[in-house]
Design a protein around this motif. Structure first.
Motif, PDB file in Angstrom:
ATOM      1  N   GLU A 127       0.822  -1.210   0.000  1.00 41.14           N
ATOM      2  CA  GLU A 127       0.000   0.000   0.000  1.00 41.14           C
ATOM      3  C   GLU A 127       0.855   1.258   0.000  1.00 41.14           C
ATOM      4  O   GLU A 127       0.519   2.250  -0.638  1.00 41.14           O
ATOM      5  N   ALA A 128       1.977   1.195   0.709  1.00 44.21           N
ATOM      6  CA  ALA A 128       2.848   2.373   0.815  1.00 44.21           C
ATOM      7  C   ALA A 128       3.698   2.591  -0.427  1.00 44.21           C
ATOM      8  O   ALA A 128       4.025   3.731  -0.771  1.00 44.21           O
ATOM      9  N   THR A 129       4.075   1.507  -1.109  1.00 45.10           N
ATOM     10  CA  THR A 129       5.061   1.616  -2.196  1.00 45.10           C
ATOM     11  C   THR A 129       4.489   1.341  -3.587  1.00 45.10           C
ATOM     12  O   THR A 129       5.107   1.740  -4.582  1.00 45.10           O
ATOM     13  N   GLU A 130       3.365   0.625  -3.652  1.00 47.38           N
ATOM     14  CA  GLU A 130       2.815   0.152  -4.936  1.00 47.38           C
ATOM     15  C   GLU A 130       3.864  -0.634  -5.723  1.00 47.38           C
ATOM     16  O   GLU A 130       3.948  -0.552  -6.953  1.00 47.38           O
ATOM     17  N   ASP A 131       4.648  -1.410  -4.991  1.00 44.67           N
ATOM     18  CA  ASP A 131       5.699  -2.233  -5.598  1.00 44.67           C
ATOM     19  C   ASP A 131       5.078  -3.553  -6.031  1.00 44.67           C
ATOM     20  O   ASP A 131       5.290  -4.605  -5.425  1.00 44.67           O
ATOM     21  N   TRP A 132       4.318  -3.503  -7.116  1.00 41.42           N
ATOM     22  CA  TRP A 132       3.542  -4.671  -7.503  1.00 41.42           C
ATOM     23  C   TRP A 132       4.417  -5.795  -8.049  1.00 41.42           C
ATOM     24  O   TRP A 132       4.013  -6.966  -8.009  1.00 41.42           O
ATOM     25  N   GLN A 133       5.612  -5.470  -8.541  1.00 42.76           N
ATOM     26  CA  GLN A 133       6.515  -6.528  -8.977  1.00 42.76           C
ATOM     27  C   GLN A 133       6.944  -7.385  -7.788  1.00 42.76           C
ATOM     28  O   GLN A 133       7.121  -8.595  -7.909  1.00 42.76           O
ATOM     29  N   SER A 169      -7.501 -11.996  -1.668  1.00 34.78           N
ATOM     30  CA  SER A 169      -8.498 -11.725  -2.706  1.00 34.78           C
ATOM     31  C   SER A 169      -8.135 -10.471  -3.494  1.00 34.78           C
ATOM     32  O   SER A 169      -8.196 -10.453  -4.727  1.00 34.78           O
ATOM     33  N   GLN A 170      -7.733  -9.461  -2.762  1.00 36.54           N
ATOM     34  CA  GLN A 170      -7.355  -8.195  -3.394  1.00 36.54           C
ATOM     35  C   GLN A 170      -6.146  -8.379  -4.304  1.00 36.54           C
ATOM     36  O   GLN A 170      -6.105  -7.848  -5.422  1.00 36.54           O
ATOM     37  N   TRP A 171      -5.159  -9.140  -3.849  1.00 36.38           N
ATOM     38  CA  TRP A 171      -3.927  -9.328  -4.627  1.00 36.38           C
ATOM     39  C   TRP A 171      -4.170 -10.209  -5.855  1.00 36.38           C
ATOM     40  O   TRP A 171      -3.616  -9.948  -6.921  1.00 36.38           O
ATOM     41  N   SER A 197      -4.381 -10.517 -11.656  1.00 35.01           N
ATOM     42  CA  SER A 197      -5.086 -10.902 -12.877  1.00 35.01           C
ATOM     43  C   SER A 197      -4.986  -9.816 -13.937  1.00 35.01           C
ATOM     44  O   SER A 197      -5.079 -10.104 -15.140  1.00 35.01           O
ATOM     45  N   GLN A 198      -4.799  -8.564 -13.497  1.00 39.35           N
ATOM     46  CA  GLN A 198      -4.626  -7.469 -14.441  1.00 39.35           C
ATOM     47  C   GLN A 198      -3.186  -7.377 -14.943  1.00 39.35           C
ATOM     48  O   GLN A 198      -2.927  -6.816 -16.013  1.00 39.35           O
ATOM     49  N   ILE A 199      -2.246  -7.944 -14.160  1.00 35.65           N
ATOM     50  CA  ILE A 199      -0.836  -7.914 -14.555  1.00 35.65           C
ATOM     51  C   ILE A 199      -0.499  -9.120 -15.415  1.00 35.65           C
ATOM     52  O   ILE A 199       0.133  -8.998 -16.463  1.00 35.65           O
ATOM     53  N   LEU A 258      -8.113 -15.694 -15.984  1.00 35.89           N
ATOM     54  CA  LEU A 258      -9.251 -16.465 -15.488  1.00 35.89           C
ATOM     55  C   LEU A 258      -8.917 -17.196 -14.200  1.00 35.89           C
ATOM     56  O   LEU A 258      -9.710 -17.188 -13.237  1.00 35.89           O
ATOM     57  N   ARG A 259      -7.745 -17.836 -14.157  1.00 35.62           N
ATOM     58  CA  ARG A 259      -7.346 -18.574 -12.947  1.00 35.62           C
ATOM     59  C   ARG A 259      -7.243 -17.639 -11.745  1.00 35.62           C
ATOM     60  O   ARG A 259      -7.739 -17.964 -10.659  1.00 35.62           O
ATOM     61  N   LEU A 260      -6.615 -16.488 -11.930  1.00 35.60           N
ATOM     62  CA  LEU A 260      -6.435 -15.551 -10.821  1.00 35.60           C
ATOM     63  C   LEU A 260      -7.759 -14.926 -10.402  1.00 35.60           C
ATOM     64  O   LEU A 260      -8.001 -14.691  -9.207  1.00 35.60           O
ATOM     65  N   THR A 261      -8.634 -14.679 -11.364  1.00 40.95           N
ATOM     66  CA  THR A 261      -9.949 -14.135 -11.032  1.00 40.95           C
ATOM     67  C   THR A 261     -10.751 -15.129 -10.201  1.00 40.95           C
ATOM     68  O   THR A 261     -11.409 -14.762  -9.210  1.00 40.95           O
ATOM     69  N   ASN A 262     -10.667 -16.382 -10.578  1.00 42.97           N
ATOM     70  CA  ASN A 262     -11.359 -17.413  -9.797  1.00 42.97           C
ATOM     71  C   ASN A 262     -10.770 -17.528  -8.391  1.00 42.97           C
ATOM     72  O   ASN A 262     -11.496 -17.723  -7.406  1.00 42.97           O
TER      73      ASN A 262
END
Length: 698
Positions: A418-424, A500-502, A507-509, A515-519
């Motif tokens: 949340e603080a860094t948005e270091d999604w990698q 769930s949030q991650w 799934s967008q990355i 589909l797998r990540l959305t499920n």
């Protein structure tokens, strides 16, 4: 002895080593001395240099400036009576004075944490760690002022022991010394077992070898703690320095044998070391300057002479808190990366403590590389879905005796992201997150497993204590808390919300696995909803509070403990506003003190209002009413969530008074008595205490 100012000071070196003592310059603990070196950073801490005992001779009259308490209770000499002034900032400084003379002594311990010279390797958090030899040292400087020439004699007191143990002299223990020009090299020989070599240098003076044992020092704080309280010290010799008014003498004690071409030690070396430390902190925090500290204070404070935090502006107090936070972040040799000392003097680096302290120590302070390195290190050692509660030394197995460290890791990872948005970094660590989830659902050590009926986490194992209330007496937990603990399941709910949030974000990355990540995200969300509904099992409507534990046999524990407040304070909360307010109302009346939250309601039959006496008695009181400062963070976060418009029923002033002018000056103690006047106890400087205050003090 009431006129002895036994408030304490602490210097650290970023490697686990430290120096510590009292304002009155008398040693009252096993952990007091000027050089405790971490031989395997941050572990293997050894006591090497106790102190230099000074006497000043002016016109033929010798003035003894040391202060010692002996086994019979006598104080000799009584140098504290000449102590006119003490200041902690920017480094500890003592000023002794009399008619027509003044002697000042200062200490600085250079930081060896992240060296920036020589060849480098990158640590787990992106920090550069030097491969050049790690140095652990302390510099001491004396300055003489007066009308007459003075002769300063400094007798050297040393040892070589594990930092937990007292040293006792015997004929088998010998100290070899090699005297060179303005230097002496020292090493213990205990029946053929050689100790840690180190050396002492000085800028001027004549050294005289004169080996003596000094017997039966008394350590008053250890007496109070029911531990060994006698120590012997060895003195290999003394230094004699002729001083004109205005002269200084600088000394340096350093671990290891001297280099073939050591850096020049000069009268300016001390100031250069202080400036280097100031610059290091400035680079980290971007604010520190030599004149940014609160007004200094004097020994034996009275209401008129003690440092009053009321006179300090917000900025200097915050700066002092940030400086205090840096003392806990150290380098661990076995992982070539950062770790956190849980507390000084005696704690090592612990998983749960580190993760709880991490937001205050690294996220608020914007030390994101350190945070990332700590999270990555814990992930590397994840086994059985558990995060270790203690880091390993070389070639040793970590301790996996914690149910909540893995859940705190997920919670803290969420705060970092949340603080860094270091999604990698999330991409890298998500497999570890899934490993933890799978292990908790399927079952792992200590019979930790999700209940298939209600989705809550339960555990059941004899002779262990897996939550933060982990005190053992004679091998048995004081507060076992087997079954379903309220804060553990609140952490579990928050973890499922993060998952769930991650998964949704990933799934967008990772569109190939959309589909797998959305499920997965939907599955985690359904599981979180089940847990949220099941958390209502903890609600005690008669009391308006949460049950602390649901036992394996389904009995409810209705003791009023702060774990209910912990459950309200996490990033994702599964309880209603009405429940949150009722819990906070009761916690405010029963648990809140000026220094944190009690660990048990004073009206409970098991309540113990003082954490004192023998180790067994202290361990029994540890979580049975003792106040924990770190819990004030949970209380504040919960209050802000459920009473966002109401004034906070907590006055910062007593805790700030403690931080600035009590116990360990410039740090915060581990615990306080549950009963007023809430005497500070335990470790004199505790990481999560400081961290949670940094996180919330405005």
């Amino acid at each position: 002895m009431t006129d002895l100012d036994t408030r304490e000071w602490l210097l650290t070196n970023g490697l686990g080593g430290f120096a510590s003592g009292t304002v009155a310059d008398v040693h009252t603990r096993t952990y007091h001395g000027w050089l405790f070196a971490a031989t395997n950073p941050p572990s293997g801490r050894k006591f090497l240099l106790s102190h230099l005992e000074a006497s000043l001779e002016i016109t033929g009259k010798a003035i003894a400036l040391g202060t010692n308490i002996w086994g019979g209770g006598e104080i000799e000499p009584t140098g504290y009576k000449f102590l006119h002034h003490f200041d902690i900032n920017p480094v500890p400084k003592w000023v002794w004075s009399g008619d027509n003379w003044q002697l000042t002594r200062q200490l600085v311990m250079p930081n060896g944490n992240w060296e920036r010279q020589g060849s480098r390797e990158q640590g787990a958090g992106g920090e550069d760690f030097s491969q050049s030899p790690i140095t652990q040292r302390i510099l001491i400087q004396y300055r003489y002022e007066g009308k007459e020439r003075g002769i300063l004699r400094l007798r050297l007191f040393i040892g070589d022991r594990n930092f937990h143990h007292q040293q006792r002299g015997c004929k088998e223990i010998q100290f070899s010394q090699l005297v060179n020009q303005q230097m002496v090299c020292l090493q213990m020989n205990d029946g053929g077992e050689f100790g840690t070599p180190w050396h002492l240098r000085w800028t001027q003076g004549e050294y005289q070898s004169h080996g003596l044992w000094y017997w039966n020092y008394s350590l008053l704080e250890e007496t109070k703690r029911g531990l060994g309280d006698r120590q012997d010290l060895y003195s290999p010799g003394y230094l004699t320095v002729n001083l004109q008014p205005g002269d200084t003498v600088t000394l340096e004690a350093q671990v290891g044998l001297p280099d073939s071409q050591p850096a020049i030690l000069s009268p300016d070396s001390f100031a250069e070391a202080v400036d280097a430390e100031q610059e290091r902190l400035t680079q980290i925090f971007g604010w520190l300057s030599a004149n940014s500290y609160p007004t200094p204070y004097t020994p034996h404070p009275t209401p008129s002479s003690a440092l009053s935090p009321v006179t300090c502006h917000l900025s200097p107090i915050k700066q002092q808190l940030l400086k205090a936070s840096d003392q806990f972040i150290v380098y661990r040799n076995s992982i070539a990366g950062p770790t956190v000392i849980a507390g000084y003097h005696w704690f090592g680096d612990w998983g749960r403590d580190t993760l709880i302290a991490l937001p205050g120590l690294t996220l608020v302070t914007k030390r994101f590389d350190i945070a990332k390195g700590l999270l990555k290190t814990f992930a590397r050692y994840c086994r059985y879905g558990l995060i270790p509660n203690a880091f390993p030394d070389v070639d040793s197995e970590p301790f996996y005796n914690s149910i909540d460290a893995a859940l705190w890791w997920i919670e803290t990872l969420g705060l970092y992201l949340e603080a860094t948005e270091d999604w990698q970094f999330l991409v890298e660590q998500f497999p570890v997150v899934q490993q933890i989830h799978k292990a908790f659902v399927g079952g792992t050590r200590y019979n930790i497993q999700v209940d298939a009926i209600d989705g809550l986490i339960s555990w059941d194992a004899n002779g262990v204590a897996l939550t933060w209330m982990d005190a053992l007496v004679e091998g048995l937990p004081v507060t076992p808390r087997c079954g379903k603990s309220v804060e553990i399941n609140a952490l579990w709910y928050s973890a499922l919300c993060w998952l769930s949030q991650w998964a949704e974000r990933l799934s967008q990355i990772d569109t190939d696995n959309f589909l797998r990540l959305t499920n997965q995200a939907q599955r985690y969300a359904r599981q979180a909803e089940q847990v949220k509904n099941s958390l209502q099992k903890f609600w005690n409507p008669q009391l308006g509070y949460f049950y602390d534990v649901i036992d394996p046999d389904d009995r409810r524990n209705s003791q009023i403990r702060p774990n209910a407040v912990l459950a309200l304070s996490l990033h994702h909360c599964g309880f209603s506003v009405q429940q949150g307010r009722q819990v906070l109302d009761l916690a405010t009346s029963r648990l809140l003190t000026p220094y944190g939250l009690r660990s048990l309601d004073p009206d409970d039959p098991e309540y113990m209002g003082k954490c004192e006496g023998s180790p067994q008695k202290r361990d029994r009181a540890y979580h049975q009413g003792t106040v924990w400062t770190w819990l004030i963070g949970s209380y504040i976060r919960s209050w802000q969530r459920f009473y966002p418009e109401a004034p906070m029923p907590f006055d910062w002033q007593p805790l700030l008074d403690h931080f600035l002018s009590s116990a360990c000056l410039g740090s915060i103690s581990e615990i306080f008595d549950g009963d007023a006047p809430h005497i500070s106890r335990g470790a004199i400087a505790q990481a999560w205490s400081v961290a949670e205050v940094i996180r919330h003090y405005q």
